[in-house]
Design an enzyme around this catalytic site. Sequence first.
Site, PDB file in Angstrom:
ATOM      1  N   HIS A 189      17.064  23.202  42.679  1.00  0.00           N
ATOM      2  CA  HIS A 189      16.067  23.694  43.623  1.00  0.00           C
ATOM      3  C   HIS A 189      16.378  23.062  44.981  1.00  0.00           C
ATOM      4  CE1 HIS A 189      13.902  24.840  40.044  1.00  0.00           C
ATOM      5  NE2 HIS A 189      12.776  25.130  40.671  1.00  0.00           N
ATOM      6  N   GLU A 192      12.891  24.982  49.109  1.00  0.00           N
ATOM      7  CA  GLU A 192      11.592  25.599  48.773  1.00  0.00           C
ATOM      8  C   GLU A 192      10.581  25.016  49.767  1.00  0.00           C
ATOM      9  OE1 GLU A 192       9.910  24.410  44.995  1.00  0.00           O
ATOM     10  OE2 GLU A 192       8.530  26.114  44.925  1.00  0.00           O
ATOM     11  N   ASP A 271       7.165  30.172  37.458  1.00  0.00           N
ATOM     12  CA  ASP A 271       6.167  29.679  36.501  1.00  0.00           C
ATOM     13  C   ASP A 271       5.115  30.777  36.316  1.00  0.00           C
ATOM     14  OD1 ASP A 271       6.938  26.643  36.314  1.00  0.00           O
ATOM     15  OD2 ASP A 271       6.935  27.105  38.456  1.00  0.00           O
TER      16      ASP A 271
END
Length: 330
Positions: A189, A192, A271
């Site tokens: 990641h 973000e 998610d």
Amino acid sequence: MPLPKAELHLHIEGTLEPELAFRLAARNGVELPYPDTDALREAYRFKDLQSFLNLYYELMAVLRTEQDFEELADAYLARAAAQGVRHAEIFFDPQAHIARGVPMATVVDGLWRALGRSVENHGISTRLIMCFLRDESADSALETLEAARPHLGRITGIGLDSAEVGHPPAKFREVYAAAADLGLRRVAHAGEEGPPAYITEALDVLGVERVDHGLRCMEDPDLVARLVRERIPLTLCPLSNVRLRAVDVLAEHPLPAMLDAGLLCTVNSDDPAYFGGYADDNFRAVADTLGLSEERLRELARNSFLASFLEDDEELRARYLAEVAAYEFG
Ligand code: HPA
Ligand code: ZN
């Protein structure tokens, strides 16, 4: 029938729906600090990544046995199949379980009970990607890689997740190098909530082959040019970006500009139990709100298979790409 697609950015713990959380809590004698599923859903109002992560880690308390992980993964795969997912590269967070006394073997063997039968039961091929929590220490990540050694036959790659800001990729240089030596694929990641420099660092220091989110690359034209030139895939998660306030509203999501820039974008659910939608829900949301054409949507589906870690089965990738090419929009 939904557009066939690969899902490349999906945290299995983030597929824990409130109903399953309460069922597992009852079975395992775990007390949840919410009276019922409605009250729990009320808590799904996030102001940023950290406010989501607090609930995400709290609810993991209900996951204790192999059967729990099997049921979690099986429920995701059933939902994903109904949304046109044909291939899923699934993240899991072993440190969050080991810290609660749930061993690596329970997590991997439990997930595998579902993943090992996914092609037969759901028509979905799968890969597992083990994520390190970036707000934990570099030593903890190294210990986690060590704990995963007996299970590497079932683990395709490593990733990096959890609280981004203040935990730059370079902190994990050593564990990424060790994983590369073990033949593991590498993603992280980046961009973000963290700055574009984290994306550059993930590429240069960690050697990642794909960037998860990567949204903030748009602040750095030189970085965009590099990502285009090197064909680095980005796994975008539009509904997640809205819920975690990385973008104000979906209508302002940079996905169309990113595609116009020539970036290899994919659309994923992150998610889904927490962010209001699974893979095709994300596709339909961007199609409707951002006005993406059918050819743009087909490009996103094609990208998902091109960006997937199917180098070990190019015949399967070719079959999926043929499905995308032949898909007729309803
Ligand atoms: N970002 C960082 N860490 C995470 C996420 C995310 O979107 N989901 C689960 N862990
Ligand atoms: Zn994520």
